[in-house]
Write a protein that holds these residues in place. Structure first.
Motif, PDB file in Angstrom:
ATOM      1  N   UNK A  33       0.842  -1.205   0.000  1.00  0.00           N
ATOM      2  CA  UNK A  33       0.000   0.000   0.000  1.00  0.00           C
ATOM      3  C   UNK A  33       0.878   1.257   0.000  1.00  0.00           C
ATOM      4  N   UNK A  34       1.948   1.226   0.788  1.00  0.00           N
ATOM      5  CA  UNK A  34       2.872   2.358   0.842  1.00  0.00           C
ATOM      6  C   UNK A  34       3.545   2.574  -0.512  1.00  0.00           C
ATOM      7  N   UNK A  35       3.982   1.497  -1.131  1.00  0.00           N
ATOM      8  CA  UNK A  35       4.643   1.596  -2.432  1.00  0.00           C
ATOM      9  C   UNK A  35       3.700   2.170  -3.477  1.00  0.00           C
ATOM     10  N   UNK A  36       2.497   1.623  -3.566  1.00  0.00           N
ATOM     11  CA  UNK A  36       1.555   2.069  -4.602  1.00  0.00           C
ATOM     12  C   UNK A  36       1.080   3.499  -4.335  1.00  0.00           C
ATOM     13  N   UNK A  37       0.944   3.851  -3.063  1.00  0.00           N
ATOM     14  CA  UNK A  37       0.549   5.215  -2.730  1.00  0.00           C
ATOM     15  C   UNK A  37       1.619   6.219  -3.127  1.00  0.00           C
ATOM     16  N   UNK A  38       2.881   5.778  -3.126  1.00  0.00           N
ATOM     17  CA  UNK A  38       3.974   6.691  -3.472  1.00  0.00           C
ATOM     18  C   UNK A  38       3.914   7.114  -4.938  1.00  0.00           C
TER      19      UNK A  38
END
Length: 423
Positions: A33-38
């Motif tokens: 989720x953190x990666x895709x949100x970035x």
């Protein structure tokens, strides 16, 4: 659509650096989720992603309309708290066919410390399920991984890539046998209750040691594993007080910090009157403080230390590796063909939408004619003529437009599309 991957493994990065990028299975969803949100707010809003994290590797696979390796690199460096330059010096980056070939080789056991080992395939499947559950897996990465699993199955069926392989657990038994003359007289402690400890306990139990114990944070899970080997279970909190009882200690937990410290081992050695202890730390990050290795009566091995042992017999499998590479090459070509076809999907969708619009218009016109009392034959004739005219209008307009060269090129294309003979 493009696919890219970046990662670091046992051949490119030291153990302590790999430990900074180790993600437990329950961390995968929030990390994805953190990666895709970035990517939000830039030109890659719809990025598919999956993370494979084992004791020997951490790899990120992504898919989107455009490759974004630099952004992914920066995100990973930040997540591990290291400088991007340091990460780049130990990492590898791959895209499209190279990324597919790497995924297929990993699934088939060709990129493992233990050549041909099967455990990585299960770990990859767990990672894919975690990505799917997190909603991060789209059709492109799903195809990549499903094809990697199919290739791995074919490699195992058609070659002897797994023959004579030595697992990490078997290597630990072999090294322990070099230190202790008779393993039946030893007491063995396993710290953790996961898949790797299960495998290690199975190998050591076959040597019929004097005693087996499982220390685990969750006592119930430890008891379940211990019961299979006729051993006892203890709480992880009791480990320091009882460490001196054991000749062999095998540890592999998901802890982010060492759980066996230098002081605890020093006290255990004193209580043992400096009888030697054999210790294996299979965890990434480490379970046992690295300073322990310097103690005189301690024989401590990490996953990297076992590399030389597990590589024995590799020459016997080179023929199988060559066969496996042929199977993988065919799988890569098939995936890249599929990926190339994905580029025509928007056009196909537009053509289908246009055809549906024409059909709906002619159906509405036909219903009106029927309501006015027109004969069915006349209505069908009008509907078929209307559809034909709509389908041919654009082609006819192109055929009469432009210069002679463009008209000739259009004529050849239309002949190929509309004048094909049935075979």
């Amino acid at each position: 659509m493009s696919v890219w991957a970046l990662g670091l493994n046992h051949t490119t990065a030291p153990l302590d650096l790999r430990g900074r990028f180790a993600f437990a299975l329950d961390q995968i969803a929030p990390t994805l989720h953190s990666l895709r949100s970035s990517f939000a707010g830039n030109s890659h809003p719809q990025v598919e992603a999956a993370i494979i994290s084992t004791c020997n590797r951490t790899e990120i696979y992504c898919a989107s309309e455009h490759i974004a390796l630099d952004h992914t690199f920066g995100w990973l460096a930040q997540s591990g708290g290291v400088a991007p330059a340091l990460l780049r010096s130990h990492a590898y980056t791959l895209h499209d066919d190279e990324a597919a070939r790497h995924a297929f080789r990993v699934a088939s056991g060709l990129d493992s410390m233990v050549l041909g080992e099967a455990q990585i395939l299960g770990q990859m499947k767990d990672a894919v399920r975690a990505a799917e559950t997190a909603g991060a897996l789209g059709s492109t990465l799903n195809q990549l991984f499903q094809r990697s699993f199919a290739v791995a199955k074919e490699v195992r069926t058609a070659t002897e890539i797994g023959a004579h392989s030595i697992s990490m657990a078997a290597a630990a038994v072999r090294l322990a046998g070099q230190l202790f003359e008779d393993l039946r007289k030893t007491r063995v402690l396993f710290v953790g209750a996961g898949e790797m400890i299960d495998l290690a306990a199975t190998h050591f139990a076959a040597k019929e040691p004097k005693a087996i114990a499982i220390a685990n944070r969750t006592l119930e899970r430890g008891e379940k594993l211990a019961s299979r080997f006729g051993g006892e279970a203890m709480r992880l909190a009791d480990l320091p007080a009882r460490l001196a009882e054991f000749d062999i200690v095998i540890s592999c937990t998901a802890s982010t910090l060492p759980i066996i410290g230098l002081g605890a081992v020093e006290r255990a050695l004193k209580a043992r009157k400096h009888r030697p202890m054999f210790m294996v730390d299979l965890a990434v990050p480490r379970d046992i403080e690295p300073e322990v290795k310097a103690l005189e009566d301690i024989y401590l091995y990490t996953v990297d230390d076992l590399a030389q042992v597990v590589q024995q017999g590799q020459a016997n499998r080179q023929a199988a590796v060559a066969q496996a590479e042929v199977i993988i090459d065919a799988g890569v070509q098939s995936f890249m063909h599929w990926l190339g076809q994905r580029g025509t999907v928007p056009l196909i969708q537009q053509l289908n939408a246009q055809a549906d619009e024409w059909r709906a218009a002619e159906m509405a016109r036909a219903r009106k004619l029927l309501a006015k009392g027109e004969s069915i034959d006349a209505v069908l004739e009008a509907m078929s003529r209307g559809l034909t005219q709509k389908m041919m209008h654009g082609a006819m307009a192109e055929l009469h437009a432009g210069d002679a060269a463009s008209r000739e090129q259009t004529a050849q294309t239309l002949s190929r599309l509309f004048l094909r003979k049935e075979r």
